[in-house]
Motif scaffolding. Structure first.
Motif, PDB file in Angstrom:
ATOM      1  N   ILE A  90      29.144  69.231  26.821  1.00 41.34           N
ATOM      2  CA  ILE A  90      29.615  67.848  26.957  1.00 41.34           C
ATOM      3  C   ILE A  90      28.665  66.981  26.145  1.00 41.34           C
ATOM      4  O   ILE A  90      27.758  66.342  26.671  1.00 41.34           O
ATOM      5  N   ALA A  91      28.872  67.003  24.843  1.00 38.38           N
ATOM      6  CA  ALA A  91      27.974  66.302  23.925  1.00 38.38           C
ATOM      7  C   ALA A  91      28.375  64.854  23.707  1.00 38.38           C
ATOM      8  O   ALA A  91      27.594  64.072  23.171  1.00 38.38           O
ATOM      9  N   ARG A  92      29.609  64.494  24.125  1.00 37.93           N
ATOM     10  CA  ARG A  92      30.095  63.125  23.954  1.00 37.93           C
ATOM     11  C   ARG A  92      30.842  62.712  25.214  1.00 37.93           C
ATOM     12  O   ARG A  92      31.303  63.551  25.986  1.00 37.93           O
ATOM     13  N   VAL A  93      30.987  61.424  25.384  1.00 35.50           N
ATOM     14  CA  VAL A  93      31.627  60.927  26.594  1.00 35.50           C
ATOM     15  C   VAL A  93      33.084  61.364  26.682  1.00 35.50           C
ATOM     16  O   VAL A  93      33.603  61.623  27.779  1.00 35.50           O
ATOM     17  N   ASP A  94      33.773  61.484  25.538  1.00 35.01           N
ATOM     18  CA  ASP A  94      35.186  61.857  25.605  1.00 35.01           C
ATOM     19  C   ASP A  94      35.394  63.347  25.866  1.00 35.01           C
ATOM     20  O   ASP A  94      36.531  63.810  25.959  1.00 35.01           O
ATOM     21  N   ALA A  95      34.298  64.115  26.006  1.00 33.96           N
ATOM     22  CA  ALA A  95      34.417  65.533  26.367  1.00 33.96           C
ATOM     23  C   ALA A  95      34.461  65.739  27.876  1.00 33.96           C
ATOM     24  O   ALA A  95      34.762  66.842  28.339  1.00 33.96           O
ATOM     25  N   VAL A  96      34.169  64.702  28.644  1.00 33.13           N
ATOM     26  CA  VAL A  96      34.183  64.824  30.105  1.00 33.13           C
ATOM     27  C   VAL A  96      35.616  65.103  30.575  1.00 33.13           C
ATOM     28  O   VAL A  96      36.545  64.368  30.243  1.00 33.13           O
ATOM     29  N   GLY A  97      35.781  66.181  31.324  1.00 34.00           N
ATOM     30  CA  GLY A  97      37.106  66.549  31.810  1.00 34.00           C
ATOM     31  C   GLY A  97      37.934  67.334  30.819  1.00 34.00           C
ATOM     32  O   GLY A  97      39.095  67.645  31.095  1.00 34.00           O
ATOM     33  N   LYS A  98      37.346  67.692  29.671  1.00 32.24           N
ATOM     34  CA  LYS A  98      38.096  68.432  28.656  1.00 32.24           C
ATOM     35  C   LYS A  98      37.796  69.930  28.683  1.00 32.24           C
ATOM     36  O   LYS A  98      38.453  70.703  27.997  1.00 32.24           O
ATOM     37  N   ASN A  99      36.792  70.352  29.453  1.00 35.97           N
ATOM     38  CA  ASN A  99      36.474  71.770  29.554  1.00 35.97           C
ATOM     39  C   ASN A  99      35.781  72.036  30.887  1.00 35.97           C
ATOM     40  O   ASN A  99      35.373  71.108  31.590  1.00 35.97           O
ATOM     41  N   GLY A 100      35.660  73.321  31.226  1.00 35.92           N
ATOM     42  CA  GLY A 100      34.940  73.708  32.428  1.00 35.92           C
ATOM     43  C   GLY A 100      35.630  73.297  33.714  1.00 35.92           C
ATOM     44  O   GLY A 100      36.820  72.971  33.746  1.00 35.92           O
ATOM     45  N   PRO A 101      34.880  73.297  34.820  1.00 34.34           N
ATOM     46  CA  PRO A 101      35.479  73.018  36.133  1.00 34.34           C
ATOM     47  C   PRO A 101      36.011  71.597  36.275  1.00 34.34           C
ATOM     48  O   PRO A 101      36.940  71.363  37.051  1.00 34.34           O
ATOM     49  N   LEU A 102      35.445  70.633  35.547  1.00 37.16           N
ATOM     50  CA  LEU A 102      35.990  69.272  35.612  1.00 37.16           C
ATOM     51  C   LEU A 102      37.418  69.231  35.078  1.00 37.16           C
ATOM     52  O   LEU A 102      38.265  68.491  35.591  1.00 37.16           O
ATOM     53  N   LYS A 103      37.688  70.019  34.051  1.00 33.02           N
ATOM     54  CA  LYS A 103      39.041  70.082  33.496  1.00 33.02           C
ATOM     55  C   LYS A 103      40.023  70.609  34.536  1.00 33.02           C
ATOM     56  O   LYS A 103      41.133  70.083  34.680  1.00 33.02           O
ATOM     57  N   THR A 104      39.616  71.652  35.281  1.00 36.40           N
ATOM     58  CA  THR A 104      40.490  72.211  36.317  1.00 36.40           C
ATOM     59  C   THR A 104      40.862  71.157  37.348  1.00 36.40           C
ATOM     60  O   THR A 104      42.036  70.999  37.704  1.00 36.40           O
ATOM     61  N   SER A 105      39.869  70.418  37.838  1.00 34.52           N
ATOM     62  CA  SER A 105      40.141  69.422  38.876  1.00 34.52           C
ATOM     63  C   SER A 105      40.983  68.270  38.346  1.00 34.52           C
ATOM     64  O   SER A 105      41.921  67.814  39.008  1.00 34.52           O
ATOM     65  N   LEU A 106      40.660  67.800  37.139  1.00 36.45           N
ATOM     66  CA  LEU A 106      41.409  66.673  36.584  1.00 36.45           C
ATOM     67  C   LEU A 106      42.850  67.058  36.275  1.00 36.45           C
ATOM     68  O   LEU A 106      43.789  66.339  36.644  1.00 36.45           O
ATOM     69  N   ARG A 107      43.036  68.187  35.605  1.00 33.88           N
ATOM     70  CA  ARG A 107      44.381  68.598  35.199  1.00 33.88           C
ATOM     71  C   ARG A 107      45.271  68.953  36.388  1.00 33.88           C
ATOM     72  O   ARG A 107      46.495  68.962  36.266  1.00 33.88           O
ATOM     73  N   SER A 108      44.670  69.273  37.523  1.00 31.97           N
ATOM     74  CA  SER A 108      45.472  69.687  38.678  1.00 31.97           C
ATOM     75  C   SER A 108      45.759  68.544  39.645  1.00 31.97           C
ATOM     76  O   SER A 108      46.520  68.724  40.603  1.00 31.97           O
TER      77      SER A 108
END
Length: 212
Positions: free
Chosen positions: A186-204
């Motif tokens: 997560i090198a930039r702010v717009d990467a938050v929720g785009k990969n890893g476990p945060l992506k799972t929670s957000l997308r679901s």
């Protein structure tokens, strides 16, 4: 006929075959079951048995649900939160969103409301900077979001605060807060929720208590 060159000697099946055939049938059956059990266990690990997502259901004051997977675990909600999961410094939390009375469509009111939230965040979060604000879409749920950064104890942390409503004129909805320290993933702010476990929670995330 063996496909192994003679100088390399007999293969493992050629060595074990006679010994296995000499065993009692009950022992052969037990060994076969053991092999099957080991294969099932290995497939479960690879296929997500240990990493299968868990569900969170919120029933009041709003109805919503989402999934989370390891390394996230359920965490005690902070004041005002309805649910929180996280791990490794990253967190995903849900609050009730209750807007004041407004006229027209929420798309016109949310930018005004967000300006007030940014002022509150600037007072509460050390080193707060708003990096982006604009419309959001989570599973075809329309809303508005703030992407931001701040520095608790000097460490750079990125976040997204997403306001979601079940309809264009609704006043009650959900507020999602995603927070993650800066890292190679997560090198930039717009990467938050785009990969890893945060992506799972957000997308679901969805309104209601039933999964599709």
């Amino acid at each position: 006929m063996s496909v192994v060159r003679p100088e390399f000697g007999p293969t493992l099946p050629e060595m074990l075959g006679p010994r296995l055939r000499a065993l009692p049938r009950a022992v052969q059956a037990a060994l076969a079951l053991l092999v099957v059990a080991v294969l099932v266990w290995a497939l479960a690990l690879r296929g997500g048995g240990a990493g299968a997502p868990n569900g969170v259901v919120i029933r009041s004051p709003i109805e919503a649900n989402f999934l989370y997977r390891a390394p996230f675990t359920r965490l005690a909600p902070a004041a005002g939160e309805l649910a929180r999961v996280g791990g490794g410094g990253q967190t995903f939390s849900v609050r009730e969103l209750r807007l004041p009375a407004y006229r027209g469509d929420a798309a016109g009111f949310l930018p005004i409301y967000t300006s007030q939230l940014e002022r509150e965040m600037a007072r509460a979060m050390p080193g707060f900077q708003s990096r982006y604000e604009g419309r959001a879409n989570v599973n075809q749920i329309q809303g508005y979001e703030i992407q931001f950064q701040y520095r608790p104890r000097g460490r750079l942390v990125y976040g997204r605060r997403i306001l979601l409503l079940p309809g264009p004129t609704a006043r009650q909805g959900a507020e999602l807060l995603l927070v993650a320290p800066r890292s190679p993933a997560i090198a930039r702010v717009d990467a938050v929720g785009k990969n890893g476990p945060l992506k799972t929670s957000l997308r679901s995330f969805r309104f209601g208590t039933e999964r599709p």
